[in-house]
Scaffold this motif. Sequence first.
Motif, PDB file in Angstrom:
ATOM      1  N   LYS A 187       0.022  11.631 -14.718  1.00 50.47           N
ATOM      2  CA  LYS A 187      -0.550  10.278 -14.836  1.00 50.47           C
ATOM      3  C   LYS A 187      -0.118   9.605 -16.141  1.00 50.47           C
ATOM      4  O   LYS A 187       0.224   8.425 -16.161  1.00 50.47           O
ATOM      5  N   GLY A 188      -0.124  10.353 -17.223  1.00 49.76           N
ATOM      6  CA  GLY A 188       0.243   9.809 -18.527  1.00 49.76           C
ATOM      7  C   GLY A 188       1.705   9.440 -18.667  1.00 49.76           C
ATOM      8  O   GLY A 188       2.090   8.768 -19.629  1.00 49.76           O
ATOM      9  N   MET A 189       2.528   9.854 -17.720  1.00 47.57           N
ATOM     10  CA  MET A 189       3.957   9.534 -17.776  1.00 47.57           C
ATOM     11  C   MET A 189       4.247   8.120 -17.290  1.00 47.57           C
ATOM     12  O   MET A 189       5.341   7.607 -17.508  1.00 47.57           O
ATOM     13  N   PHE A 190       3.287   7.527 -16.599  1.00 49.61           N
ATOM     14  CA  PHE A 190       3.479   6.195 -16.035  1.00 49.61           C
ATOM     15  C   PHE A 190       2.583   5.211 -16.773  1.00 49.61           C
ATOM     16  O   PHE A 190       1.353   5.296 -16.677  1.00 49.61           O
ATOM     17  N   SER A 191       3.173   4.257 -17.471  1.00 55.39           N
ATOM     18  CA  SER A 191       2.390   3.311 -18.277  1.00 55.39           C
ATOM     19  C   SER A 191       1.377   2.544 -17.430  1.00 55.39           C
ATOM     20  O   SER A 191       0.272   2.246 -17.891  1.00 55.39           O
ATOM     21  N   PHE A 192       1.702   2.272 -16.187  1.00 52.96           N
ATOM     22  CA  PHE A 192       0.819   1.491 -15.324  1.00 52.96           C
ATOM     23  C   PHE A 192      -0.318   2.328 -14.737  1.00 52.96           C
ATOM     24  O   PHE A 192      -1.201   1.792 -14.083  1.00 52.96           O
ATOM     25  N   LEU A 193      -0.324   3.634 -14.969  1.00 54.85           N
ATOM     26  CA  LEU A 193      -1.406   4.502 -14.492  1.00 54.85           C
ATOM     27  C   LEU A 193      -2.233   5.077 -15.642  1.00 54.85           C
ATOM     28  O   LEU A 193      -3.372   5.491 -15.444  1.00 54.85           O
ATOM     29  N   LEU A 216       3.104  -1.138 -10.672  1.00 47.69           N
ATOM     30  CA  LEU A 216       3.164   0.024  -9.787  1.00 47.69           C
ATOM     31  C   LEU A 216       4.116  -0.261  -8.624  1.00 47.69           C
ATOM     32  O   LEU A 216       4.989   0.549  -8.323  1.00 47.69           O
ATOM     33  N   GLN A 217       3.962  -1.421  -8.002  1.00 44.87           N
ATOM     34  CA  GLN A 217       4.837  -1.792  -6.886  1.00 44.87           C
ATOM     35  C   GLN A 217       6.293  -1.879  -7.334  1.00 44.87           C
ATOM     36  O   GLN A 217       7.189  -1.412  -6.631  1.00 44.87           O
ATOM     37  N   ALA A 218       6.524  -2.458  -8.500  1.00 41.21           N
ATOM     38  CA  ALA A 218       7.891  -2.605  -8.999  1.00 41.21           C
ATOM     39  C   ALA A 218       8.540  -1.246  -9.247  1.00 41.21           C
ATOM     40  O   ALA A 218       9.700  -1.024  -8.890  1.00 41.21           O
ATOM     41  N   HIS A 219       7.771  -0.334  -9.843  1.00 42.64           N
ATOM     42  CA  HIS A 219       8.337   0.983 -10.135  1.00 42.64           C
ATOM     43  C   HIS A 219       8.609   1.756  -8.849  1.00 42.64           C
ATOM     44  O   HIS A 219       9.669   2.365  -8.700  1.00 42.64           O
ATOM     45  N   ALA A 220       7.672   1.736  -7.924  1.00 47.27           N
ATOM     46  CA  ALA A 220       7.894   2.424  -6.646  1.00 47.27           C
ATOM     47  C   ALA A 220       9.092   1.817  -5.919  1.00 47.27           C
ATOM     48  O   ALA A 220       9.930   2.537  -5.378  1.00 47.27           O
ATOM     49  N   GLY A 221       9.171   0.497  -5.924  1.00 48.69           N
ATOM     50  CA  GLY A 221      10.309  -0.168  -5.291  1.00 48.69           C
ATOM     51  C   GLY A 221      11.623   0.245  -5.921  1.00 48.69           C
ATOM     52  O   GLY A 221      12.628   0.442  -5.227  1.00 48.69           O
ATOM     53  N   LYS A 222      11.603   0.418  -7.241  1.00 48.33           N
ATOM     54  CA  LYS A 222      12.816   0.848  -7.945  1.00 48.33           C
ATOM     55  C   LYS A 222      13.187   2.274  -7.552  1.00 48.33           C
ATOM     56  O   LYS A 222      14.354   2.562  -7.285  1.00 48.33           O
ATOM     57  N   GLY A 265       0.797  -1.219   0.000  1.00 50.41           N
ATOM     58  CA  GLY A 265       0.000   0.000   0.000  1.00 50.41           C
ATOM     59  C   GLY A 265       0.830   1.269   0.000  1.00 50.41           C
ATOM     60  O   GLY A 265       0.350   2.334  -0.396  1.00 50.41           O
ATOM     61  N   ASN A 266       2.084   1.170   0.412  1.00 54.66           N
ATOM     62  CA  ASN A 266       2.961   2.344   0.403  1.00 54.66           C
ATOM     63  C   ASN A 266       3.219   2.829  -1.015  1.00 54.66           C
ATOM     64  O   ASN A 266       3.367   4.027  -1.245  1.00 54.66           O
ATOM     65  N   SER A 267       3.250   1.912  -1.967  1.00 55.94           N
ATOM     66  CA  SER A 267       3.431   2.297  -3.374  1.00 55.94           C
ATOM     67  C   SER A 267       2.220   3.082  -3.863  1.00 55.94           C
ATOM     68  O   SER A 267       2.362   4.082  -4.574  1.00 55.94           O
ATOM     69  N   VAL A 268       1.033   2.645  -3.478  1.00 58.49           N
ATOM     70  CA  VAL A 268      -0.196   3.345  -3.849  1.00 58.49           C
ATOM     71  C   VAL A 268      -0.188   4.750  -3.248  1.00 58.49           C
ATOM     72  O   VAL A 268      -0.510   5.731  -3.925  1.00 58.49           O
TER      73      VAL A 268
END
Length: 146
Positions: free
Chosen positions: A40-46, A58-64, A23-26
């Motif tokens: 929003k349009g800059m992130f493919s997953f959003l 989303l989790q992977a990108h935030a983790g990165k 949930g921290n990624s969200v």
Amino acid sequence: MGFTDKQEALVNSSFELFKQNPGNSVLFYTIILEKAPAAKGMFSFLKDSAGVQDSPKLQAHAGKVFGMVRDSAAQLQTTGKVVLGDDTLGAVHIQKGVVDPHFVVVKEALLKTIKEVSGGNWSEELNNAWEVAYDGLATAIKASMS
């Protein structure tokens, strides 16, 4: 004065807390879009979603992102500078249309997320450690964009 062992330890321990809850990624991306809805349009997953929803991408990108800041803290403590491990970061940021104000928004979201994640362990010292590490990473990415 350089980045200290204590600052690196603060970043490492709060990074571990961040990783424990998807949930921290969200939260991180929710804060970004509150500050800059057009991002929003800059992130493919959003891009095609109604709002920020948990997903593996989303989790992977935030983790990165958070992991790169943690790695920057380690580099600052060891060498006093941040060197990017991924030579394509500058090109990717250029392709996505990232400009200086975007770095400010991400920094604010990162710091607010860490404050939330850290709960009672949050302090100005912890905030400052993340801020310095993020600034080092942002500087390196911006240099790779020119």
